[in-house]
Design a protein around this motif. Structure first.
Motif, PDB file in Angstrom:
ATOM      1  N   THR A  45       1.048  -1.109   0.261  1.00 55.12           N
ATOM      2  CA  THR A  45      -0.399   0.144  -0.378  1.00 55.12           C
ATOM      3  C   THR A  45       0.672   1.208   0.070  1.00 55.12           C
ATOM      4  OG1 THR A  45      -1.488  -1.319   1.094  1.00 55.12           O
ATOM      5  CG2 THR A  45      -1.579   1.399   1.088  1.00 55.12           C
ATOM      6  N   ASP A 450      -8.383  -4.231  -2.214  1.00 55.99           N
ATOM      7  CA  ASP A 450      -9.578  -3.692  -0.954  1.00 55.99           C
ATOM      8  C   ASP A 450      -9.659  -2.242  -1.312  1.00 55.99           C
ATOM      9  OD1 ASP A 450     -10.184  -5.598  -0.038  1.00 55.99           O
ATOM     10  OD2 ASP A 450      -8.320  -6.163   1.119  1.00 55.99           O
ATOM     11  N   ALA A 451      -7.662  -1.799  -1.338  1.00 56.98           N
ATOM     12  CA  ALA A 451      -7.815   0.465  -1.221  1.00 56.98           C
ATOM     13  C   ALA A 451      -8.572   0.900  -2.870  1.00 56.98           C
ATOM     14  CB  ALA A 451      -5.955   0.061  -1.597  1.00 56.98           C
ATOM     15  N   ALA A 453     -10.976  -0.696  -4.337  1.00 56.07           N
ATOM     16  CA  ALA A 453     -12.947  -0.780  -3.231  1.00 56.07           C
ATOM     17  C   ALA A 453     -12.945  -0.358  -2.453  1.00 56.07           C
ATOM     18  CB  ALA A 453     -12.901  -2.562  -2.485  1.00 56.07           C
ATOM     19  N   ARG A 454     -12.128   0.455  -1.178  1.00 52.98           N
ATOM     20  CA  ARG A 454     -12.261   1.449  -0.652  1.00 52.98           C
ATOM     21  C   ARG A 454     -12.665   2.599  -0.719  1.00 52.98           C
ATOM     22  NH1 ARG A 454      -8.764  -1.622   2.308  1.00 52.98           N
ATOM     23  NH2 ARG A 454      -6.885   0.192   2.548  1.00 52.98           N
ATOM     24  N   GLN A 455     -11.531   2.768  -2.190  1.00 56.20           N
ATOM     25  CA  GLN A 455     -12.028   4.385  -2.835  1.00 56.20           C
ATOM     26  C   GLN A 455     -13.439   4.018  -3.676  1.00 56.20           C
ATOM     27  OE1 GLN A 455      -8.446   4.809  -5.296  1.00 56.20           O
ATOM     28  NE2 GLN A 455      -8.416   7.316  -5.929  1.00 56.20           N
ATOM     29  N   HIS A 457     -15.823   2.233  -2.591  1.00 60.46           N
ATOM     30  CA  HIS A 457     -17.435   2.055  -2.640  1.00 60.46           C
ATOM     31  C   HIS A 457     -17.888   0.832  -2.382  1.00 60.46           C
ATOM     32  CE1 HIS A 457     -16.279   5.898   0.362  1.00 60.46           C
ATOM     33  NE2 HIS A 457     -16.282   6.509  -1.323  1.00 60.46           N
ATOM     34  N   ASP A 458     -16.608   0.112  -3.179  1.00 58.33           N
ATOM     35  CA  ASP A 458     -17.178  -1.566  -4.388  1.00 58.33           C
ATOM     36  C   ASP A 458     -17.431  -2.719  -3.545  1.00 58.33           C
ATOM     37  OD1 ASP A 458     -17.601  -2.589  -6.019  1.00 58.33           O
ATOM     38  OD2 ASP A 458     -16.515  -2.046  -7.512  1.00 58.33           O
ATOM     39  N   ALA A 459     -18.380  -3.023  -2.871  1.00 65.00           N
ATOM     40  CA  ALA A 459     -18.364  -4.239  -1.587  1.00 65.00           C
ATOM     41  C   ALA A 459     -18.207  -5.052  -2.527  1.00 65.00           C
ATOM     42  CB  ALA A 459     -19.870  -3.572  -0.901  1.00 65.00           C
ATOM     43  N   THR A 462     -14.648  -5.855  -3.079  1.00 65.80           N
ATOM     44  CA  THR A 462     -14.049  -6.550  -1.761  1.00 65.80           C
ATOM     45  C   THR A 462     -14.339  -8.528  -1.593  1.00 65.80           C
ATOM     46  OG1 THR A 462     -13.962  -4.384  -0.757  1.00 65.80           O
ATOM     47  CG2 THR A 462     -14.006  -6.613   0.298  1.00 65.80           C
TER      48      THR A 462
END
Length: 527
Positions: A45, A450-451, A453-455, A457-459, A462
């Protein structure tokens, strides 16, 4: 002075203190083989390291380690084992300082490669100083202590790394080496007597280049093939060049009277099969161990210290094995103990390959102690059995060959199983609907996905990344488990029992009298 001890000489009263210092140095080298595994998600990361770069952060150490091990043993035999052990500790400390200050994946890889040079001097020479410190009756216990330190370092690495990462920045995993290296240097200078073999051959620069180039090309080809394709011209060139370099190295060694790669050591069946068993264990463990930290952190959500803590059941199994192994070897001999250890390793990995998406840590905690138990029952007796066959004047080159084979196994394990992991993860990950740039990043690793997906907001991304990683991890553990069981069959069928153990035949040359084989090995084919 020559390393050969007179039977009537008085043991050095400081020998156990010296051994404790050498064990500490070996422990540092050993846990540095795995301490970065727990830091890979953080480095992926913060340094934007791809899966390929993460593999090279691990293999940059092990490849150089393996390639330099052969000349390292000879340097110690020729110029002094204490001197070269001290030089190795100094290099390791300087490279750790470079790694601590690194700010890019390339710099970390370079620091790890430099640490591999230092480690390559430390590892075989830590074994080679034993004949100069201990009488024959105590050498087995001393070798066992070093072998146990090597085995213990693997599960300790993630725990130490996790503890440091929870309280400090990722560079602290390099900083921790500095005080330990300082203790090792002081002990070398004050407690360890100098020893050498005046008849040791010169270091062969051509053989060194062939070994380093061949291993590096082989590892690069295996790591890069899943992304580039097995028919990619650079990959095919690298793999072909690796085969050519290693073939030339072997042929060159067979023609020389006292070569750097001393294949005459492998004529002794006990040494040969013990070394092969240690190599196979390293291949399976390094490959299987590569996948666990990312699973615990990226999929189960553990922090760095929690990841190290969750790997400690393996240490529990290893501690149980350490108490059992010596007594079992005394009673039954090394072959059945090593074979049983490989069976337990294979069974543990096959059990781990049944991990499902909904499983929590509880299932992992079931098979990790079995993995540690198998590791302790296999690697420690295998190394002890191999080193016990070496005469004192060949301790450096013999331990160097043993450690080279182990590191080659470890490097290939990371390369092969890492490539299998990357290929299976990429094939299963669903990035449909993502922008092209985001999809490329998500395919780099599960931490990168994961990074993203967080950016975004895509569950769904993930969930897909976690499922893809578990699928890939299961495939790696399945293959590693099968290799472990096949290794058990091979060692059980081919390794000699205690009656067949013989001294390693010494090559003819000035100052090197031939060593007679025991009756169990007379007429034995070297194949």
């Amino acid at each position: 002075m020559d390393s050969r001890r007179s039977p009537m000489s008085t043991p050095d009263p400081r020998r156990w203190w010296a051994l404790a210092a050498v064990v500490l140095a070996v422990l540092v080298i050993s846990f540095d083989m795995t301490i970065l595994n727990v830091a890979l998600p953080t480095m992926a990361t913060q340094l934007h390291a791809s899966t390929s770069q993460q593999q090279w952060i691990i293999d940059g150490y092990t490849v150089v380690f393996a390639a330099v091990m052969l000349p390292a043993g000879l340097l110690g035999d020729r110029f002094g084992r204490r001197l070269m052990l001290t030089v190795g500790l100094v290099l390791f400390g300087a490279a750790s300082l470079l790694g601590m200050l690194a700010d890019s994946p390339g710099t970390v890889i370079a620091a790890r490669a430099a640490m591999g040079v230092g480690g390559a001097l430390i590892m075989p020479l830590s074994m080679a100083v034993i004949p100069g410190l201990f009488p024959p009756a105590e050498q087995g216990r001393a070798v066992g202590a070093l072998a146990s330190a090597l085995a213990a370092g693997m599960p300790l690495g993630p725990l130490i790394g996790g503890l440091l990462l929870d309280h400090f920045w990722w560079g602290s995993i390099f900083l921790v080496n500095l005080p330990l290296v300082a203790i090792g240097i002081t002990a070398c200078l004050l407690l360890i007597p100098e020893s050498r073999d005046p008849a040791a051959p010169r270091v062969d620069p051509v053989a060194t280049v062939l070994a380093a180039g061949g291993l590096a090309a082989l590892t690069w080809g295996i790591i890069e093939a899943p992304g580039r394709g097995w028919d990619d011209v650079p990959v095919v060139t690298a793999l072909g060049g690796a085969v050519a370099a290693i073939t030339v190295l072997v042929l060159r060694s067979l023609r020389q009277q006292r070569p750097m790669l001393d294949l005459s050591l492998l004529r002794d069946r006990s040494y040969r099969w013990s070394a092969l068993a240690a190599t196979l264990v390293s291949l399976v463990l390094f490959g299987g161990f590569f996948v666990l930290p990312l699973y615990l952190q990226a999929v189960l959500g553990s922090d760095a210290f929690g990841t190290g803590l969750r790997l400690m059941p393996m240490m529990g199994g290893l501690m149980v094995a350490a108490r059992l192994a010596e007594r079992l070897v005394v009673r039954f001999g090394p072959r059945p103990v090593i074979t049983a250890g490989l069976v337990v390793i294979g069974a543990a990995l096959l059990l781990g390959s049944r991990t499902q998406t909904g499983d929590g840590y509880g299932f992992t905690a079931v098979w990790l102690p079995l993995l540690g138990l198998g590791m302790g029952l296999s690697i420690v007796p295998a190394m002890g059995a191999a080193l016990a066959t070496l005469p004192p004047d060949r301790a450096g080159v013999g331990s160097g060959l043993l450690q080279t084979l182990r590191q080659v196994g470890g490097a290939l394990g990371v390369a092969i199983f890492g490539s299998l992991l990357a290929g299976a993860y990429t094939a299963r990950l669903d990035t449909s609907g993502l922008p092209a740039a985001a999809a490329r990043v998500a395919h780099d690793s599960v931490a990168a996905a994961d990074a993203v997906a967080r950016q975004l907001h895509d569950a769904a991304l993930t969930a897909s990344a976690h499922a893809a990683y578990i699928h890939a991890m299961d495939r790696v553990l399945l293959v590693a488990g099968v290799v472990g069981l096949l290794s058990a069959v091979l060692v059980g069928a081919r390794m000699p029992g205690r009656a067949a153990t013989a001294a390693v035949p010494a090559p003819e040359g000035p100052g090197t009298p031939p060593l007679a084989a025991t009756a169990g090995d007379r007429g034995e084919s070297p194949v």
